[in-house]
Scaffold this active site. Structure first.
Site, PDB file in Angstrom:
ATOM      1  N   LEU A 179      -6.366   3.044   1.453  1.00 60.08           N
ATOM      2  CA  LEU A 179      -5.937   4.069   2.643  1.00 60.08           C
ATOM      3  C   LEU A 179      -4.390   4.347   1.651  1.00 60.08           C
ATOM      4  O   LEU A 179      -3.845   4.196   0.103  1.00 60.08           O
ATOM      5  CB  LEU A 179      -5.249   3.421   3.829  1.00 60.08           C
ATOM      6  CG  LEU A 179      -6.589   2.928   4.443  1.00 60.08           C
ATOM      7  CD1 LEU A 179      -5.758   1.456   5.046  1.00 60.08           C
ATOM      8  CD2 LEU A 179      -6.993   3.994   4.570  1.00 60.08           C
ATOM      9  N   ALA A 195      -1.359   2.328   0.133  1.00 63.02           N
ATOM     10  CA  ALA A 195      -2.260   1.137   0.190  1.00 63.02           C
ATOM     11  C   ALA A 195      -1.337   0.354  -1.132  1.00 63.02           C
ATOM     12  O   ALA A 195      -1.409  -0.786  -1.420  1.00 63.02           O
ATOM     13  CB  ALA A 195      -3.809   0.835   0.327  1.00 63.02           C
ATOM     14  N   SER A 212     -10.682   8.072  -1.843  1.00 60.34           N
ATOM     15  CA  SER A 212     -12.084   7.833  -1.942  1.00 60.34           C
ATOM     16  C   SER A 212     -12.791   6.907  -1.281  1.00 60.34           C
ATOM     17  O   SER A 212     -12.949   6.646  -1.183  1.00 60.34           O
ATOM     18  CB  SER A 212     -12.780   7.358  -3.399  1.00 60.34           C
ATOM     19  OG  SER A 212     -11.865   6.203  -4.124  1.00 60.34           O
TER      20      SER A 212
HETATM   21  P1  ADP Z   1      -1.383   5.302  -2.445  1.00 61.20           P
HETATM   22  O1  ADP Z   1      -1.187   5.622  -4.218  1.00 61.20           O
HETATM   23  O2  ADP Z   1      -2.365   4.205  -2.725  1.00 61.20           O
HETATM   24  O3  ADP Z   1      -0.843   6.014  -1.717  1.00 61.20           O
HETATM   25  P2  ADP Z   1       1.850   4.546  -3.189  1.00 61.20           P
HETATM   26  O4  ADP Z   1       0.805   3.431  -4.291  1.00 61.20           O
HETATM   27  O5  ADP Z   1       1.593   5.759  -3.840  1.00 61.20           O
HETATM   28  O6  ADP Z   1      -0.242   3.943  -2.937  1.00 61.20           O
HETATM   29  O7  ADP Z   1       2.314   3.290  -2.368  1.00 61.20           O
HETATM   30  C1  ADP Z   1       2.226   2.029  -1.823  1.00 61.20           C
HETATM   31  C2  ADP Z   1       4.039   2.011  -2.132  1.00 61.20           C
HETATM   32  O8  ADP Z   1       3.939   0.989  -1.258  1.00 61.20           O
HETATM   33  C3  ADP Z   1       4.941   2.278  -2.628  1.00 61.20           C
HETATM   34  O9  ADP Z   1       5.710   2.583  -2.031  1.00 61.20           O
HETATM   35  C4  ADP Z   1       4.589   0.871  -2.928  1.00 61.20           C
HETATM   36  O10 ADP Z   1       6.160   0.128  -3.579  1.00 61.20           O
HETATM   37  C5  ADP Z   1       4.852  -0.257  -2.061  1.00 61.20           C
HETATM   38  N1  ADP Z   1       4.352  -1.339  -1.743  1.00 61.20           N
HETATM   39  C6  ADP Z   1       4.794  -2.628  -1.291  1.00 61.20           C
HETATM   40  N2  ADP Z   1       4.354  -4.004  -1.139  1.00 61.20           N
HETATM   41  C7  ADP Z   1       3.009  -3.380  -3.063  1.00 61.20           C
HETATM   42  C8  ADP Z   1       2.341  -3.911  -3.045  1.00 61.20           C
HETATM   43  N3  ADP Z   1       1.916  -5.202  -2.574  1.00 61.20           N
HETATM   44  N4  ADP Z   1       1.697  -3.178  -3.751  1.00 61.20           N
HETATM   45  C9  ADP Z   1       1.545  -1.969  -3.472  1.00 61.20           C
HETATM   46  N5  ADP Z   1       1.882  -0.796  -3.312  1.00 61.20           N
HETATM   47  C10 ADP Z   1       2.830  -1.675  -2.063  1.00 61.20           C
END
Ligand code: ADP
Length: 185
Positions: A14, A17, A87
């Protein structure tokens, strides 16, 4: 790194995520080992390769097929690739799998809608719940979680660093990345 094996780590999950976050941490580890690497991040692809595409099923499928096409070109020439796009549809992910065969590693970046909405890094979930954004994956548009991914990042109970380290160990185990001692030799 001479003789490096190409592979595609296909992140799916999502919005919020952790695909981008984990891919960047892993990128650091791989580059430290001298790896070539390209990241095809969904947000960046949509500003370039897929500029103009929207979020209908047809446009989402086109976006993912383009990402798969580029990932295949690179990985078959020995360049490791990480794709970081939602995806959402299993069928299109499976097309990518068929295209790349053994080079394809599906990574489910797992976090529930509630968790992602709590994080709401980009403020998108609030807009999706209020109806301001339509066709939002997990809220008003489908997300088909992978049934048999090669790897799962459990982002609700491990840090991005832990997920990246586990993934690196998995890539070593599969022989895609040389073990640290070998890389330093
Ligand atoms: P996506 O690329 O899937 O849309 P992002 O990486 O942009 O998600 O955003 C994920 C957010 O969740 C970030 O702000 C990150 O710091 C936070 N987060 C908190 N815990 C985790 C974790 N265990 N793994 C990855 N991201 C995390």
């Amino acid at each position: 790194m001479a003789g490096e094996k190409g592979f595609t780590l296909w992140f799916t999950g999502l919005s919020g995520a952790g695909k981008t976050t984990i891919s960047r941490v892993l990128e650091g580890h791989l580059r430290e080992r001298g790896s070539k690497l390209e990241i095809l991040d969904g947000d960046i692809v949509r500003e370039n390769l897929s500029k103009g595409l929207g979020f209908s099923k047809e446009d989402r499928d086109t976006n993912i097929r383009r990402i798969a096409f580029v990932a295949d070109l690179l990985s078959r020439n020995g360049v490791p690739v990480i794709t970081a796009a939602i995806s959402p549809y299993a069928e299109i992910r499976n097309e990518a799998r068929e295209l790349m065969g053994d080079r394809f590693v599906e990574v489910y970046v797992e976090a529930s809608v509630d968790t992602c909405a709590d994080r709401d890094v980009k403020g998108l979930y609030a807009k999706a719940f209020s109806g301001e954004i339509k066709e939002f994956t997990g809220v008003s548009d489908p997300y088909e979680a992978p049934e048999n991914p090669e790897f799962v990042c459990h982002t609700e109970c491990e840090t991005p660093e832990e997920s990246a380290e586990k993934l690196l160990a998995y890539l070593e185990e599969r022989g895609f990345v040389p073990a640290k001692e070998a890389a330093a030799a």
